[in-house]
Design an enzyme around this catalytic site. Structure first.
Site, PDB file in Angstrom:
ATOM      1  N   MET A 128      56.839  17.833  13.591  1.00  0.00           N
ATOM      2  CA  MET A 128      56.097  17.411  12.075  1.00  0.00           C
ATOM      3  C   MET A 128      56.781  18.209  11.420  1.00  0.00           C
ATOM      4  O   MET A 128      56.108  17.708   9.892  1.00  0.00           O
ATOM      5  CB  MET A 128      55.064  17.364  12.185  1.00  0.00           C
ATOM      6  CG  MET A 128      54.466  15.576  13.866  1.00  0.00           C
ATOM      7  SD  MET A 128      53.293  14.738  13.487  1.00  0.00           S
ATOM      8  CE  MET A 128      51.850  16.260  13.356  1.00  0.00           C
TER       9      MET A 128
ATOM     10  N   ALA B   6      56.187  22.311   8.983  1.00  0.00           N
ATOM     11  CA  ALA B   6      55.898  23.001   8.810  1.00  0.00           C
ATOM     12  C   ALA B   6      55.753  24.121  10.010  1.00  0.00           C
ATOM     13  O   ALA B   6      54.946  24.385  10.271  1.00  0.00           O
ATOM     14  CB  ALA B   6      54.276  22.379   8.122  1.00  0.00           C
ATOM     15  N   LEU B   7      57.165  24.461   9.809  1.00  0.00           N
ATOM     16  CA  LEU B   7      57.769  25.074  10.981  1.00  0.00           C
ATOM     17  C   LEU B   7      57.060  26.589  10.788  1.00  0.00           C
ATOM     18  O   LEU B   7      56.892  27.136  10.452  1.00  0.00           O
ATOM     19  CB  LEU B   7      58.560  25.666  11.118  1.00  0.00           C
ATOM     20  CG  LEU B   7      59.644  24.383  11.165  1.00  0.00           C
ATOM     21  CD1 LEU B   7      61.282  23.898  11.222  1.00  0.00           C
ATOM     22  CD2 LEU B   7      59.262  22.949  12.699  1.00  0.00           C
TER      23      LEU B   7
ATOM     24  N   HIS C 231      57.884  26.850  17.282  1.00  0.00           N
ATOM     25  CA  HIS C 231      58.652  25.351  16.859  1.00  0.00           C
ATOM     26  C   HIS C 231      60.097  26.518  17.060  1.00  0.00           C
ATOM     27  O   HIS C 231      60.535  25.786  17.958  1.00  0.00           O
ATOM     28  CB  HIS C 231      58.754  24.777  15.449  1.00  0.00           C
ATOM     29  CG  HIS C 231      57.530  23.783  15.745  1.00  0.00           C
ATOM     30  ND1 HIS C 231      56.892  24.630  14.131  1.00  0.00           N
ATOM     31  CD2 HIS C 231      57.351  23.070  16.227  1.00  0.00           C
ATOM     32  CE1 HIS C 231      55.839  23.370  13.708  1.00  0.00           C
ATOM     33  NE2 HIS C 231      56.396  23.167  14.521  1.00  0.00           N
TER      34      HIS C 231
ATOM     35  N   ASP D 253      51.211  21.112  23.548  1.00  0.00           N
ATOM     36  CA  ASP D 253      51.071  20.231  23.354  1.00  0.00           C
ATOM     37  C   ASP D 253      50.862  19.608  24.916  1.00  0.00           C
ATOM     38  O   ASP D 253      52.017  18.405  24.985  1.00  0.00           O
ATOM     39  CB  ASP D 253      50.899  18.764  22.722  1.00  0.00           C
ATOM     40  CG  ASP D 253      51.340  19.560  21.148  1.00  0.00           C
ATOM     41  OD1 ASP D 253      49.934  19.006  20.450  1.00  0.00           O
ATOM     42  OD2 ASP D 253      51.924  20.089  20.515  1.00  0.00           O
TER      43      ASP D 253
END
Ligand code: AMP
Length: 626
Positions: free
Chosen positions: A373, A375-376, A380, A493
C-alpha cells in the site's frame, strides 16, 4: 574547558610516593604533574630535548632533570612514558644493569603492551603495572583538567591491580580492568577514533580550502561538533548523507570533485573511498540500505574517478525508454536515482491496466509480485529482495485499497508518497511499478466478491469485519492482472498471508506464495507504514508489543499457557498500550491453541498505542525441545 594550573611541589607528607618520570613527553609530564597534585613527590624526570625540558619546567616546576639511572635509583614509583618501540629495550636494559629494586612500582602507559613487557623488572622484584588513558594529550596544563573522569585501562596481576586502580583514581581518572589479550584491540580502537579523526578533519579542511573557503575550521566546527555529538549519543542511528540515501549519483560526483584536487591531496579521495565503503557496509548490515543499493554504491566507489570533461563521467542509462503505453517514472524518482551505469534501470510506472499489460509484454522470463500500500520501508524492500531472488523480474504494486478499510479506519490518513516510493524502488532495481488509480482498480462497484472463509472471522477479522474480504478482492485482481510466477507476502500480516495461500489454492490462481520474515527496527518494533503516526513517546510504548512476543516465545518450552501468561504480563505492565488481542493460535487455522498444545504456534498481538493500531506476531515451538 578551563585549564588547571601546573602543580607546585607540596611539602612531602608521609605515605606518599617518590615518583620518577622516564620520558617527560606529553603524557609523562602531565601524569607526573597530576600525581604531584595528589600529594606525591616527583623526584626527577628525564628530558633530553629542549621541548621536554620546557615541559618539565612548565608542568613540573622545581623538579630536577636527571638521568634514567638516577631516576630508577631514587623513585619508588617509576613512570615509564617512553615511545612504544623504546619500552621493551629500556626495561630489559635496566634489568641487565641490575637497576630495578624489589617492591618498586613500575608503571607504563603504552597502549600496545600489557605488563608482560615489564617482565624483566618483575624478575628483579619490582611490581609491574600498566595504565592507559583514553585521552589525547597536548602536553600542557590543559590536559590536567581533562584527566578528571577520563577512563583508564588498567592491566596488572590480580594481587596488585588495586594499586594501579588507586593511582588512576588519585589523578582523577576512572580505572577499568582490561585483559592483557584485549589491550591491542583497545589501543587500535582509540587510535582509530582519536587519531584518525584528526586526519579526517584535516582532509575536510583541505578540500574546503580548495573550494575557496577561507576559514575551513570555523566553517566545520558546528557541523562536526553536531555530528560527533550525534554519533556518540545515538551511534549510527542518526547517520545521514548520500550513502544511507542510496544516492549513487552524488557519491560519484563527490569522487569526481575530489579527484580534481592537487596531486598531494589525493589521500582525500582515497580516504573518502575507504570511509564511504565502510559506511556502505555498515549501513547494509544495519538494514538501512538494501543489498542492490550497497552493490551499486560499492561499484561506484571502486570505479576509477573520472574528472570533468572526460567522456563517461556520467554514463548514459541504457534502455531506459519505457515501452509504449507506459509512463516514465516522475522526475523526483529519476533525479534521485541519477544516471549511472551501476544504478539499476528505472522501473516502468504503470498507472493503468493497459500500461501494465504493455510493460509486462516487454518482460521475458519469470516474474515475481510484491503487493503493497506504499509508504515503503525496509520491510517492503526485504520482500522485493526475496522476489528478486526468486524470479527474473519484479513487479511491485502500490495501492491503498479502500475495500479493506472499515468505517472510521485510517483510509484517508494513510501515508501516501508515490514519489518517495518510486525513488526507493528505482534503487532496489524493480522492473515494473503498478500504481493504479481507484478508477483503474475498481472501474465498477465489484458485485462478485471473494469470501475469505472462517479464518477471516477471528483476530484481525473479528476486530476489522470485512477487512480480509477487501484484501483478497484486490489480491485476486492484481494476481490476475500481473500473473506472476511467485508472489511474496510478509509474515508481518500472518493472517493475510495464510488467507492468500488458501485463496490461491482454493481458486487455482496459480502463483507460488512465499512468506517473508518480519523486518524490525533495531529496537524491536516491527516495521510498518503506520509507525509514521507514532511520536517518540508512543514509539517507546509500542515496543511493549515486540517485547511481549519475545518474552512469550522465551517461555515456549514450558508450554502454551506459559507463553500467553508471560506475554500478557508484559502487556499488562505496559503504559499507554490499549490491547485488542493477544492470542496463541494454530498457524494454519488461526484457532486458539489449548494449554496442553505442543508443536508450532503463532503468538499474535494487536493493540492501539495512542490512536495508532499496531499488529505483530511471532512463531513459537511449544513444548519441550528434543
Ligand atoms: P502493506 O504496505 O502494509 O500492505 O504491506 C505490504 C506487504 O509488506 C505485506 O505483504 C506485508 O506483510 C509486508 N510487510 C509489511 N511490513 C513488513 C515488515 N515489517 N517486514 C516484512 N514484511 C512486511
Amino acid at each position: 574547558m578551563s585549564s588547571a594550573p601546573a602543580t607546585r611541589p607540596s611539602a612531602p607528607r608521609p605515605g606518599r610516593l617518590g615518583v620518577g618520570v622516564v620520558g617527560a613527553g606529553r603524557v609523562g609530564a602531565v601524569l607526573a604533574s597530576a600525581l604531584r597534585a595528589a600529594g606525591h613527590a616527583v623526584v626527577g624526570a628525564t628530558a633530553v630535548s629542549e621541548e621536554s625540558r620546557d615541559r618539565v619546567e612548565a608542568l613540573l616546576p622545581g623538579v630536577p632533570v636527571l638521568t634514567v639511572d638516577e631516576i630508577v635509583e631514587r623513585a619508588e614509583l617509576v613512570l615509564l612514558t617512553v615511545p612504544d618501540d623504546v619500552l621493551p629495550g629500556l626495561v630489559a636494559g635496566l634489568a641487565e644493569l641490575g637497576r630495578w629494586q624489589g617492591g618498586q612500582l613500575v608503571v607504563h602507559t603504552s597502549g600496545r603492551y600489557g605488563t608482560e613487557v615489564l617482565a624483566p623488572a618483575r624478575a628483579a622484584g619490582a611490581i609491574p603495572l600498566a595504565i592507559h588513558p583514553a585521552m589525547t594529550f597536548t602536553g600542557t596544563s590543559l590536559d590536567l583538567g581533562r584527566l578528571t573522569g577520563c577512563p583508564f585501562a588498567v592491566t596488572a596481576a590480580a594481587p596488585v591491580l588495586p594499586i594501579a586502580q588507586a593511582l588512576v583514581v588519585e589523578i582523577g581518572g576512572e580505572p577499568f580492568v582490561l585483559d592483557e589479550a584485549r589491550r591491542p584491540v583497545y589501543h587500535a580502537a582509540l587510535a582509530h577514533g582519536g587519531n584518525h579523526l584528526v586526519t579526517l578533519v584535516a582532509q575536510a579542511e583541505r578540500a574546503l580550502a580548495d573550494a575557496g573557503i577561507e576559514e575551513p575550521g570555523a566553517l566545520l566546527t558546528p557541523l562536526l561538533s553536531a555530528a560527533l555529538d550525534g554519533a556518540l549519543r545515538g551511534g549510527e542511528q542518526g547517520l545521514t548523507g548520500p550513502v544511507v540515501r542510496g544516492d549513487v549519483g552524488t557519491v560519484r560526483a563527490h569522487l569526481e570533485a575530489l579527484a580534481r584536487l592537487d596531486g598531494e591531496d589525493l589521500d582525500i579521495l582515497d580516504g573518502y573511498r575507504h570511509l564511504a565503503g565502510a559506511t556502505t557496509r555498515r549501513a547494509l548490515a544495519a538494514g538501512k540500505i538494501t543489498e542492490p543499493v550497497a552493490v551499486a554504491l560499492l561499484d561506484a566507489l571502486a570505479e576509477p574517478a573520472a574528472t570533468a570533461g572526460e567522456p563517461g563521467a556520467t554514463p548514459a542509462r541504457a534502455g531506459a525508454t519505457p515501452p509504449t503505453g507506459a509512463v516514465p517514472a516522475p522526475a523526483g524518482a529519476a533525479a534521485s536515482a541519477d544516471a549511472s551505469a551501476a544504478t539499476p534501470l528505472e522501473p516502468v510506472l504503470a498507472r493503468t491496466r493497459a500500461e501494465l499489460a504493455a510493460a509486462l509484454r516487454s518482460l521475458g522470463g519469470t516474474r515475481a509480485l510484491v503487493m503493497t500500500m506504499g509508504a515503503l520501508h525496509d520491510g517492503h524492500l526485504s520482500l522485493v529482495q526475496e522476489a528478486q531472488a526468486r524470479a527474473d523480474h519484479v513487479v511491485v504494486s502500490i495501492y491503498v485499497n479502500p475495500l479493506q478499510f472499515g468505517p472510521g479506519e485510517d483510509f484517508e490518513a494513510y501515508p501516501r508518497d508515490l514519489e518517495a516510493d518510486l525513488a526507493l524502488l528505482v534503487r532496489a532495481g524493480v522492473d515494473v511499478v503498478f500504481a493504479p488509480t481507484d478508477a483503474e482498480a475498481y472501474p465498477a462497484e465489484p458485485l462478485v466478491r471473494v469470501d475469505p472463509g472462517p479464518v477471516a472471522t477471528v483476530l484481525e477479522g473479528r476486530t476489522r469485519p470485512g477487512h480480509f474480504a477487501g484484501v483478497l478482492q484486490i489480491v485476486c485482481k492484481v494476481l490476475n492482472l500481473v500473473r506472476p510466477d511467485v508472489a511474496v507476502f510478509g509474515q508481518k500480516d500472518a493472517q493475510q498471508l495464510a488467507l492468500v495461500r488458501t485463496m490461491v489454492r482454493d481458486l487455482d490462481l496459480g502463483a507460488e506464495i512465499v512468506g517473508a520474515p518480519i523486518r524490525r527496527e533495531p529496537d524491536g518494533l516491527a516495521m510498518s507504514s503506520r509507525n509514521a503516526y507514532l511520536g517518540p513517546v508512543e514509539h517507546e510504548r509500542a515496543l511493549a508489543l515486540s517485547r511481549a512476543l519475545r518474552t512469550g516465545a522465551a517461555a515456549a518450552e514450558a508450554g502454551a499457557a506459559a507463553v500467553v501468561t508471560a506475554a500478557r504480563a508484559v502487556l499488562d505492565a505496559a503504559e499507554g498500550v490499549d490491547l485488542d488481542y493477544l492470542a496463541l493460535v494454530d498457524p494454519d487455522t488461526f484457532l486458539p491453541l489449548d494449554a496442553a498444545a505442543t508443536g508450532p504456534g503463532l503468538l499474535a498481538v494487536a493493540a492501539r498505542v495512542g490512536s495508532t493500531r499496531l499488529i505483530d506476531n511471532t512463531t513459537v515451538q511449544l513444548g519441550p525441545r528434543h
